[in-house]
Design a protein around this motif. Sequence first.
Motif, PDB file in Angstrom:
ATOM      1  N   GLY A 104      -8.542  -0.519 -35.709  1.00 14.82           N
ATOM      2  CA  GLY A 104      -7.481  -0.093 -36.562  1.00 14.82           C
ATOM      3  C   GLY A 104      -6.871   1.099 -36.191  1.00 14.82           C
ATOM      4  O   GLY A 104      -7.095   1.781 -35.191  1.00 14.82           O
ATOM      5  N   ILE A 105      -6.063   1.925 -37.414  1.00 17.11           N
ATOM      6  CA  ILE A 105      -5.363   3.072 -36.715  1.00 17.11           C
ATOM      7  C   ILE A 105      -6.354   4.127 -36.568  1.00 17.11           C
ATOM      8  O   ILE A 105      -5.852   5.202 -35.706  1.00 17.11           O
ATOM      9  N   VAL A 106      -7.513   4.205 -37.297  1.00 17.71           N
ATOM     10  CA  VAL A 106      -8.074   5.596 -37.292  1.00 17.71           C
ATOM     11  C   VAL A 106      -8.842   5.633 -35.472  1.00 17.71           C
ATOM     12  O   VAL A 106      -8.636   6.416 -35.136  1.00 17.71           O
ATOM     13  N   TYR A 107      -9.299   4.374 -35.157  1.00 15.15           N
ATOM     14  CA  TYR A 107      -9.739   4.448 -33.939  1.00 15.15           C
ATOM     15  C   TYR A 107      -8.721   4.664 -32.805  1.00 15.15           C
ATOM     16  O   TYR A 107      -8.862   5.302 -31.918  1.00 15.15           O
TER      17      TYR A 107
ATOM     18  N   ALA B 166      -7.449   8.252 -32.775  1.00 19.15           N
ATOM     19  CA  ALA B 166      -8.543   9.104 -32.529  1.00 19.15           C
ATOM     20  C   ALA B 166      -8.690   8.952 -30.799  1.00 19.15           C
ATOM     21  O   ALA B 166      -8.955   9.938 -30.001  1.00 19.15           O
ATOM     22  N   ALA B 167      -8.786   7.665 -30.346  1.00 17.86           N
ATOM     23  CA  ALA B 167      -8.749   7.367 -28.958  1.00 17.86           C
ATOM     24  C   ALA B 167      -7.842   8.091 -28.090  1.00 17.86           C
ATOM     25  O   ALA B 167      -8.010   8.742 -26.782  1.00 17.86           O
ATOM     26  N   VAL B 168      -6.208   7.970 -28.424  1.00 16.45           N
ATOM     27  CA  VAL B 168      -5.399   8.293 -27.891  1.00 16.45           C
ATOM     28  C   VAL B 168      -5.428  10.093 -27.730  1.00 16.45           C
ATOM     29  O   VAL B 168      -5.299  10.776 -26.877  1.00 16.45           O
ATOM     30  N   ALA B 169      -5.507  10.673 -29.164  1.00 15.72           N
ATOM     31  CA  ALA B 169      -5.532  12.045 -29.213  1.00 15.72           C
ATOM     32  C   ALA B 169      -6.676  12.912 -28.434  1.00 15.72           C
ATOM     33  O   ALA B 169      -6.345  13.748 -27.700  1.00 15.72           O
TER      34      ALA B 169
ATOM     35  N   GLY C 214      -8.492  11.577 -26.230  1.00 21.59           N
ATOM     36  CA  GLY C 214      -8.530  10.969 -24.891  1.00 21.59           C
ATOM     37  C   GLY C 214      -7.515  11.693 -23.933  1.00 21.59           C
ATOM     38  O   GLY C 214      -7.649  12.400 -23.050  1.00 21.59           O
ATOM     39  N   GLY C 215      -6.422  12.275 -24.735  1.00 22.09           N
ATOM     40  CA  GLY C 215      -5.361  13.029 -24.186  1.00 22.09           C
ATOM     41  C   GLY C 215      -5.784  14.371 -23.828  1.00 22.09           C
ATOM     42  O   GLY C 215      -5.640  15.132 -23.012  1.00 22.09           O
ATOM     43  N   TRP C 216      -6.588  14.933 -24.906  1.00 21.31           N
ATOM     44  CA  TRP C 216      -7.197  16.162 -24.402  1.00 21.31           C
ATOM     45  C   TRP C 216      -8.403  16.352 -23.645  1.00 21.31           C
ATOM     46  O   TRP C 216      -8.402  17.208 -22.986  1.00 21.31           O
ATOM     47  N   PHE C 217      -9.113  15.277 -23.548  1.00 20.69           N
ATOM     48  CA  PHE C 217     -10.166  15.299 -22.427  1.00 20.69           C
ATOM     49  C   PHE C 217      -9.385  15.241 -20.969  1.00 20.69           C
ATOM     50  O   PHE C 217      -9.836  15.962 -20.157  1.00 20.69           O
ATOM     51  N   ILE C 218      -8.394  14.490 -20.832  1.00 18.51           N
ATOM     52  CA  ILE C 218      -7.643  14.340 -19.756  1.00 18.51           C
ATOM     53  C   ILE C 218      -6.996  15.646 -19.468  1.00 18.51           C
ATOM     54  O   ILE C 218      -7.021  16.279 -18.314  1.00 18.51           O
ATOM     55  N   TYR C 219      -6.410  16.341 -20.227  1.00 14.95           N
ATOM     56  CA  TYR C 219      -5.763  17.776 -20.166  1.00 14.95           C
ATOM     57  C   TYR C 219      -6.758  18.828 -19.594  1.00 14.95           C
ATOM     58  O   TYR C 219      -6.439  19.368 -18.670  1.00 14.95           O
TER      59      TYR C 219
ATOM     60  N   LEU D 156     -14.925   9.951 -30.359  1.00 14.54           N
ATOM     61  CA  LEU D 156     -14.554   8.434 -30.034  1.00 14.54           C
ATOM     62  C   LEU D 156     -15.471   7.735 -30.660  1.00 14.54           C
ATOM     63  O   LEU D 156     -15.067   6.629 -31.456  1.00 14.54           O
ATOM     64  N   PHE D 157     -16.826   7.920 -30.440  1.00 11.52           N
ATOM     65  CA  PHE D 157     -17.851   6.850 -31.208  1.00 11.52           C
ATOM     66  C   PHE D 157     -17.796   7.284 -32.737  1.00 11.52           C
ATOM     67  O   PHE D 157     -18.229   6.243 -33.569  1.00 11.52           O
TER      68      PHE D 157
END
Length: 306
Positions: free
Chosen positions: A247-250, A253-256, A258-263, A294-295
């Motif tokens: 759903g929306i929570v995952y 969280a995955a996008v936000a 993940g974006g920070w990790f990539i940055y 994420l988890f």
Amino acid sequence: MDVAVEGRISHPRISAGQKARAYVSLTKPRVMELLLVTTAPAMILAAGGIPNLWLVVATLIGGALSAGSAGAFNCYVDRDIDRVMERTKGRPLVTGELSDREALVFAWVLAIGSTLWFGLLVNWLAALLSVIAIVLYAVVYTIILKRNTSQNIIWGGTAGCMPVLIGWAAVTNSLDWPAWILFGVIFLWTPPHYWPLSMRYSEDYKAVGVPMLGVTRGRAVVGLQTILYAWATVACSLLLIPVAPMGIVYSVAAVASGGWFIYETHRLYGAAIRHQTVQPMRVFHASITYLTILFLAVAVDPLLPF
């Protein structure tokens, strides 16, 4: 300090408390914590809610025994290089708090105990996966790959992916696509998690002849590889949204996260190619925070009505 007694070397007496702490240290508790963080969310996702609490406790105990066994085997096999590396000089086989025989017996006891625990109290599929995890870490990674190839972390890291499969199998006695996606996330996450550490301690690894990527290749190459695997990790995590489904929570969280990790990986690479001071441990710690977020989202999302 050691003292001479009648021509022999006598080691200082080690208390029961020191022994107990040494045995705990042998299991690599910080690594164990990270593995267990991924197990319970996988169980919640598999159950579509809160699983039987006794099953969760039994699975986490079995996972701790299994991970502890793998860590103890690793410390036993690597005791020669641990004596040289600054990062590992405090390990109990280096300090003499435990003998080689004590460590090996302890590793086998935990391995057998975890297998029986899983088989008798959870299910035999979880027990089989636990055995595979120990073999992957103690044999495939530690003995075969670690000292022979810079790809050691990529393929040796599969051991760290097994807890999600074990958690899923504990609930369903099967392995379904969401479990394999979570496996893929951790598989792809392991290199950008560990390679910055190998960059930070490259002199240590060079001194003992372990060909970590941080030793065999330059900082720019390590930085670029870290970026590629971080992007792949985040992409894999997004596959869970339609497959689980999530759903929306995952999703947020995955996008936000993940974006920070990539940055952070891009930041490391940018400093490397500009020959500036790099901060690899920043990416290392960011990777841990990312996986935890994420988890946590994996665990929370199935419990919400939206």
